[in-house]
Design a protein around this motif. Structure first.
Motif, PDB file in Angstrom:
ATOM      1  N   ILE A 164       0.858  -1.178   0.000  1.00  0.00           N
ATOM      2  CA  ILE A 164       0.000   0.000   0.000  1.00  0.00           C
ATOM      3  C   ILE A 164       0.891   1.224   0.000  1.00  0.00           C
ATOM      4  O   ILE A 164       1.901   1.265   0.688  1.00  0.00           O
ATOM      5  CB  ILE A 164      -0.946  -0.008   1.213  1.00  0.00           C
ATOM      6  N   GLY A 165       0.501   2.211  -0.790  1.00  0.00           N
ATOM      7  CA  GLY A 165       1.232   3.469  -0.839  1.00  0.00           C
ATOM      8  C   GLY A 165       1.872   3.700  -2.186  1.00  0.00           C
ATOM      9  O   GLY A 165       1.888   2.829  -3.053  1.00  0.00           O
ATOM     10  N   ALA A 166       2.401   4.903  -2.381  1.00  0.00           N
ATOM     11  CA  ALA A 166       3.152   5.224  -3.591  1.00  0.00           C
ATOM     12  C   ALA A 166       4.476   4.466  -3.563  1.00  0.00           C
ATOM     13  O   ALA A 166       4.995   4.155  -2.492  1.00  0.00           O
ATOM     14  CB  ALA A 166       3.397   6.724  -3.680  1.00  0.00           C
ATOM     15  N   CYS A 167       5.014   4.140  -4.716  1.00  0.00           N
ATOM     16  CA  CYS A 167       6.272   3.406  -4.776  1.00  0.00           C
ATOM     17  C   CYS A 167       7.421   4.305  -4.309  1.00  0.00           C
ATOM     18  O   CYS A 167       7.526   5.458  -4.732  1.00  0.00           O
ATOM     19  CB  CYS A 167       6.569   2.938  -6.198  1.00  0.00           C
ATOM     20  N   ARG A 168       8.258   3.763  -3.461  1.00  0.00           N
ATOM     21  CA  ARG A 168       9.428   4.470  -2.965  1.00  0.00           C
ATOM     22  C   ARG A 168      10.554   3.465  -2.772  1.00  0.00           C
ATOM     23  O   ARG A 168      10.324   2.262  -2.698  1.00  0.00           O
ATOM     24  CB  ARG A 168       9.140   5.168  -1.630  1.00  0.00           C
ATOM     25  N   THR A 169      11.786   3.965  -2.650  1.00  0.00           N
ATOM     26  CA  THR A 169      12.921   3.107  -2.326  1.00  0.00           C
ATOM     27  C   THR A 169      12.859   2.778  -0.845  1.00  0.00           C
ATOM     28  O   THR A 169      12.070   3.348  -0.093  1.00  0.00           O
ATOM     29  CB  THR A 169      14.249   3.812  -2.649  1.00  0.00           C
ATOM     30  N   GLU A 170      13.715   1.878  -0.396  1.00  0.00           N
ATOM     31  CA  GLU A 170      13.736   1.503   1.019  1.00  0.00           C
ATOM     32  C   GLU A 170      13.991   2.703   1.928  1.00  0.00           C
ATOM     33  O   GLU A 170      13.486   2.770   3.029  1.00  0.00           O
ATOM     34  CB  GLU A 170      14.801   0.440   1.264  1.00  0.00           C
ATOM     35  N   ASP A 171      14.786   3.673   1.442  1.00  0.00           N
ATOM     36  CA  ASP A 171      15.095   4.844   2.264  1.00  0.00           C
ATOM     37  C   ASP A 171      14.140   6.015   2.014  1.00  0.00           C
ATOM     38  O   ASP A 171      14.379   7.132   2.440  1.00  0.00           O
ATOM     39  CB  ASP A 171      16.538   5.282   2.062  1.00  0.00           C
ATOM     40  N   GLY A 172      13.027   5.766   1.295  1.00  0.00           N
ATOM     41  CA  GLY A 172      12.029   6.797   1.066  1.00  0.00           C
ATOM     42  C   GLY A 172      12.233   7.627  -0.188  1.00  0.00           C
ATOM     43  O   GLY A 172      11.454   8.536  -0.459  1.00  0.00           O
ATOM     44  N   GLY A 173      13.253   7.315  -0.968  1.00  0.00           N
ATOM     45  CA  GLY A 173      13.511   8.045  -2.207  1.00  0.00           C
ATOM     46  C   GLY A 173      12.420   7.824  -3.240  1.00  0.00           C
ATOM     47  O   GLY A 173      11.632   6.877  -3.153  1.00  0.00           O
ATOM     48  N   LYS A 174      12.373   8.699  -4.240  1.00  0.00           N
ATOM     49  CA  LYS A 174      11.294   8.668  -5.228  1.00  0.00           C
ATOM     50  C   LYS A 174      11.495   7.628  -6.334  1.00  0.00           C
ATOM     51  O   LYS A 174      10.665   7.504  -7.226  1.00  0.00           O
ATOM     52  CB  LYS A 174      11.090  10.045  -5.827  1.00  0.00           C
ATOM     53  N   ALA A 175      12.571   6.876  -6.313  1.00  0.00           N
ATOM     54  CA  ALA A 175      12.749   5.695  -7.166  1.00  0.00           C
ATOM     55  C   ALA A 175      12.685   5.989  -8.661  1.00  0.00           C
ATOM     56  O   ALA A 175      12.190   5.194  -9.438  1.00  0.00           O
ATOM     57  CB  ALA A 175      11.730   4.610  -6.793  1.00  0.00           C
ATOM     58  N   TYR A 213      14.714  -1.555  -6.391  1.00  0.00           N
ATOM     59  CA  TYR A 213      13.768  -2.051  -5.397  1.00  0.00           C
ATOM     60  C   TYR A 213      12.759  -0.954  -5.080  1.00  0.00           C
ATOM     61  O   TYR A 213      13.146   0.147  -4.708  1.00  0.00           O
ATOM     62  CB  TYR A 213      14.503  -2.470  -4.121  1.00  0.00           C
ATOM     63  N   VAL A 214      11.477  -1.231  -5.241  1.00  0.00           N
ATOM     64  CA  VAL A 214      10.429  -0.289  -4.846  1.00  0.00           C
ATOM     65  C   VAL A 214       9.426  -1.012  -3.960  1.00  0.00           C
ATOM     66  O   VAL A 214       9.234  -2.216  -4.072  1.00  0.00           O
ATOM     67  CB  VAL A 214       9.685   0.336  -6.057  1.00  0.00           C
ATOM     68  N   THR A 215       8.797  -0.246  -3.091  1.00  0.00           N
ATOM     69  CA  THR A 215       7.760  -0.777  -2.217  1.00  0.00           C
ATOM     70  C   THR A 215       6.816   0.365  -1.859  1.00  0.00           C
ATOM     71  O   THR A 215       7.176   1.534  -1.998  1.00  0.00           O
ATOM     72  CB  THR A 215       8.364  -1.408  -0.945  1.00  0.00           C
ATOM     73  N   GLY A 216       5.616   0.043  -1.441  1.00  0.00           N
ATOM     74  CA  GLY A 216       4.647   1.062  -1.048  1.00  0.00           C
ATOM     75  C   GLY A 216       5.097   1.812   0.198  1.00  0.00           C
ATOM     76  O   GLY A 216       5.714   1.233   1.093  1.00  0.00           O
ATOM     77  N   ASP A 217       4.788   3.112   0.249  1.00  0.00           N
ATOM     78  CA  ASP A 217       5.212   3.935   1.391  1.00  0.00           C
ATOM     79  C   ASP A 217       4.178   3.992   2.510  1.00  0.00           C
ATOM     80  O   ASP A 217       4.342   4.722   3.474  1.00  0.00           O
ATOM     81  CB  ASP A 217       5.583   5.344   0.937  1.00  0.00           C
ATOM     82  N   GLY A 218       3.092   3.238   2.408  1.00  0.00           N
ATOM     83  CA  GLY A 218       2.127   3.138   3.483  1.00  0.00           C
ATOM     84  C   GLY A 218       0.905   4.033   3.361  1.00  0.00           C
ATOM     85  O   GLY A 218      -0.068   3.851   4.084  1.00  0.00           O
ATOM     86  N   ARG A 219       0.919   5.002   2.441  1.00  0.00           N
ATOM     87  CA  ARG A 219      -0.253   5.866   2.274  1.00  0.00           C
ATOM     88  C   ARG A 219      -1.372   5.056   1.628  1.00  0.00           C
ATOM     89  O   ARG A 219      -1.203   4.488   0.561  1.00  0.00           O
ATOM     90  CB  ARG A 219       0.104   7.095   1.429  1.00  0.00           C
ATOM     91  N   THR A 220      -2.539   5.032   2.253  1.00  0.00           N
ATOM     92  CA  THR A 220      -3.629   4.160   1.809  1.00  0.00           C
ATOM     93  C   THR A 220      -4.330   4.650   0.546  1.00  0.00           C
ATOM     94  O   THR A 220      -5.049   3.880  -0.087  1.00  0.00           O
ATOM     95  CB  THR A 220      -4.678   3.991   2.918  1.00  0.00           C
ATOM     96  N   GLU A 221      -4.125   5.889   0.136  1.00  0.00           N
ATOM     97  CA  GLU A 221      -4.794   6.387  -1.068  1.00  0.00           C
ATOM     98  C   GLU A 221      -4.086   5.973  -2.360  1.00  0.00           C
ATOM     99  O   GLU A 221      -4.591   6.209  -3.453  1.00  0.00           O
ATOM    100  CB  GLU A 221      -4.986   7.905  -1.010  1.00  0.00           C
ATOM    101  N   PHE A 222      -2.918   5.306  -2.258  1.00  0.00           N
ATOM    102  CA  PHE A 222      -2.172   4.858  -3.435  1.00  0.00           C
ATOM    103  C   PHE A 222      -1.831   3.381  -3.296  1.00  0.00           C
ATOM    104  O   PHE A 222      -1.763   2.851  -2.189  1.00  0.00           O
ATOM    105  CB  PHE A 222      -0.867   5.643  -3.595  1.00  0.00           C
TER     106      PHE A 222
END
Length: 136
Positions: free
Chosen positions: A1-12, A49-58
């Motif tokens: 869940i969330g927008a895609c980001r790198t492990e350190d929160g970068g915009k990927a 590597y990308v993963t969701g940043d936790g925001r439920t709207e994405f």
């Protein structure tokens, strides 16, 4: 869940588009690692590597889970393969995928899914509920 980001929160490597064609963009670009869809926009990502940043709207759609082969399908890993693997998609964009990929030889469309094929010769298997579209 969330927008895609790198492990350190970068915009990927985020790229924003003012349309909703990112599923196709990402699935036909080997460097794309994920995408996010909005109502009238979408974003593609190009980081290892990308993963969701936790925001439920994405929802971050990670390419690893959506398009790459499962580990169980990697028995021929390391060997040269003449053909790409057949692919099942949870959308109906296979006509476009096949037309824009010179190695695609055919596709089948479902109501909300499709499959692409990459074998030298494809033909229907006789089931009347499906139509095998052979590429000329």
């Amino acid at each position: 869940i969330g927008a895609c980001r790198t492990e350190d929160g970068g915009k990927a490597g985020l790229t924003l588009f003012s349309d909703t064609d990112c599923l196709l963009r990402c699935s036909t670009n080997e460097k794309c690692t994920g995408y996010v869809m909005g109502e009238t926009w979408c974003e593609t990502y190009y980081h290892e590597y990308v993963t969701g940043d936790g925001r439920t709207e994405f929802t971050c759609h990670e390419k690893e889970g959506d398009w790459k082969k499962d580990e169980d399908d990697e028995e021929d890993e390391g060997e040269d393969q003449e053909e790409e693997d057949d692919a099942l998609f949870s959308d109906t964009d296979c006509l476009l995928r096949c037309n824009t990929n010179e190695t695609c030889t055919g596709y089948v469309m479902g109501e909300n899914w499709c499959e692409t094929y990459y074998h030298e010769y494809v033909t229907g298997d006789g089931r009347t509920e499906y139509t095998c579209h052979e590429k000329d």
